[in-house]
Design an enzyme around this catalytic site. Structure first.
Site, PDB file in Angstrom:
ATOM      1  N   CYS B  87       0.873  -1.038  -0.035  1.00  0.00           N
ATOM      2  CA  CYS B  87       0.061   0.003  -0.092  1.00  0.00           C
ATOM      3  C   CYS B  87       0.784   1.300  -0.027  1.00  0.00           C
ATOM      4  O   CYS B  87       1.309   1.529  -1.030  1.00  0.00           O
ATOM      5  CB  CYS B  87      -0.903  -0.029   1.128  1.00  0.00           C
ATOM      6  SG  CYS B  87      -2.168   1.325   0.941  1.00  0.00           S
ATOM      7  N   HIS B 195      -3.507  -5.675   1.098  1.00  0.00           N
ATOM      8  CA  HIS B 195      -2.892  -5.926   2.326  1.00  0.00           C
ATOM      9  C   HIS B 195      -2.801  -7.330   2.790  1.00  0.00           C
ATOM     10  O   HIS B 195      -3.768  -7.752   3.526  1.00  0.00           O
ATOM     11  CB  HIS B 195      -3.775  -5.021   3.502  1.00  0.00           C
ATOM     12  CG  HIS B 195      -3.361  -3.581   3.253  1.00  0.00           C
ATOM     13  ND1 HIS B 195      -2.473  -2.784   4.136  1.00  0.00           N
ATOM     14  CD2 HIS B 195      -4.038  -2.511   2.654  1.00  0.00           C
ATOM     15  CE1 HIS B 195      -2.598  -1.785   3.866  1.00  0.00           C
ATOM     16  NE2 HIS B 195      -3.338  -1.481   3.234  1.00  0.00           N
ATOM     17  N   GLU B 197      -1.122  -8.477   5.039  1.00  0.00           N
ATOM     18  CA  GLU B 197      -0.998  -9.011   6.280  1.00  0.00           C
ATOM     19  C   GLU B 197      -2.381  -8.921   6.980  1.00  0.00           C
ATOM     20  O   GLU B 197      -2.629  -9.227   8.194  1.00  0.00           O
ATOM     21  CB  GLU B 197      -0.190  -7.868   6.933  1.00  0.00           C
ATOM     22  CG  GLU B 197      -0.635  -6.519   7.284  1.00  0.00           C
ATOM     23  CD  GLU B 197      -0.731  -5.495   5.887  1.00  0.00           C
ATOM     24  OE1 GLU B 197      -0.576  -6.343   4.706  1.00  0.00           O
ATOM     25  OE2 GLU B 197      -0.865  -4.569   6.033  1.00  0.00           O
TER      26      GLU B 197
END
Lengths: 89, 225
Positions: B87, B195, B197
């Protein structure tokens, strides 16, 4: 010598300008027909010390290409004006 | 011996603990790296996480690339170290010249925060080496300036060199050629807007990000050796 510098940053041709397009679409509803080619950019202003206008322009353009703009998506024009502080004869 | 992943923190970064948590759930060790320091402290891999580094002033990533840590990361990458920008981290890596192209405002002018389907289009990168080619992964996006763009020559090179590692199945932001993630020529630096994660726990709705983070853990020299 001190120079006022105006940097006019614009999106390059072919790069999508959603802000400009959105403003242009809104204009007829506000009564502004026939307005086309709206683009949205930004301006940066600063004052720079330099021995002459050539150096002021060169340093400003260098600063512009290395930091103030991203050449992948933006173009800029640099305008340099001598500051008239009243001390120069 | 577990893989140590350095997670960079700039003023304004806000996804560093998400990244550390995901790394540690997958058996790695996360270590925060402050942007003003100028070495990566011996880590095996680096994540530049999401957020708003330096407030995104001027342009996202424009100021962050001058942080001393970016010089250290550039040297780490030049030595073959795995680096992933997520990002805002992707935006930082493009501004730093570690990846080609740039991220502009989403074509719909809206901040987008939603799950997206990604297709793995290359498994030859530090982020996708454990994924299955062609697999679809559900990974969230959370950005306003995620519309990837580059000149036509760069796009042709990215295609010819198989460097578009992830594409959106249903393009949410106007990115050219549906690009969600790209890698450098050496394939050890990857940037992506989604994302992974945040897709490493069933509680978050998807664990499809695990294969990407575990690829990064597995691609570091300490594990590969």
């Amino acid at each position: 010598m001190r120079y006022d510098v105006l940097v006019d940053v614009r999106l390059r041709g072919g790069i999508a300008d959603p802000a400009g397009a959105t403003i242009e679409r809104a204009l007829p509803a506000l009564g502004y027909d026939g307005v086309v080619g709206v683009t949205v950019g930004k301006t940066v202003r600063f004052t720079i010390e330099a021995t002459d206008e050539v150096e002021a322009t060169s340093r400003s353009e260098d600063l512009c290409s290395s930091f103030l703009t991203n050449p992948v998506i933006e173009d800029a024009t640099v305008t340099v004006t001598l500051v008239d502080d009243g001390f120069d004869a | 011996m577990s893989t140590t992943v350095g997670v960079v923190v700039f003023p304004g970064t806000n996804c560093e603990m998400d990244a550390v948590t995901a790394v540690e759930r997958l058996g790695g060790e996360g270590r925060l790296l402050w942007h003003a320091d100028d070495d990566v402290a011996g880590v095996d891999a680096v994540i530049v996480p999401g957020g708003f580094a330096h407030g995104d002033y001027l342009r996202p990533g424009a100021i962050a690339r001058f942080s001393p840590m970016m010089g250290a990361i550039t040297r780490f990458a030049a030595d073959g170290g795995p680096v992933v920008g997520i990002c805002n981290g992707f935006q930082v890596l493009t501004e730093a010249g570690l990846l080609p192209g740039a991220l502009q405002k989403n074509s719909g002018l809206k901040f987008l925060c939603q799950p997206t389907a990604l297709r793995v289009d290359s498994i030859d990168s530090v982020l996708t080496c454990r994924a299955v080619f062609g697999a679809e992964l559900s990974v969230p996006i959370n950005h306003f300036e995620g519309n990837y763009t580059c000149d036509v020559e760069t796009l042709a090179r990215l295609r010819d060199e198989d460097r578009i590692v992830l594409r959106y199945v249903d393009n949410p932001n106007g990115s050219v050629d549906d690009i969600a993630g790209v890698c450098n020529e050496e394939r050890n630096v990857v940037g992506l807007m989604p994302h992974p994660e945040r897709a490493c726990d069933e509680l978050l709705g998807s664990i499809d990000g695990e294969v990407l983070i575990s690829s990064l853990l597995g691609s570091s020299p300490v594990v590969a050796a």
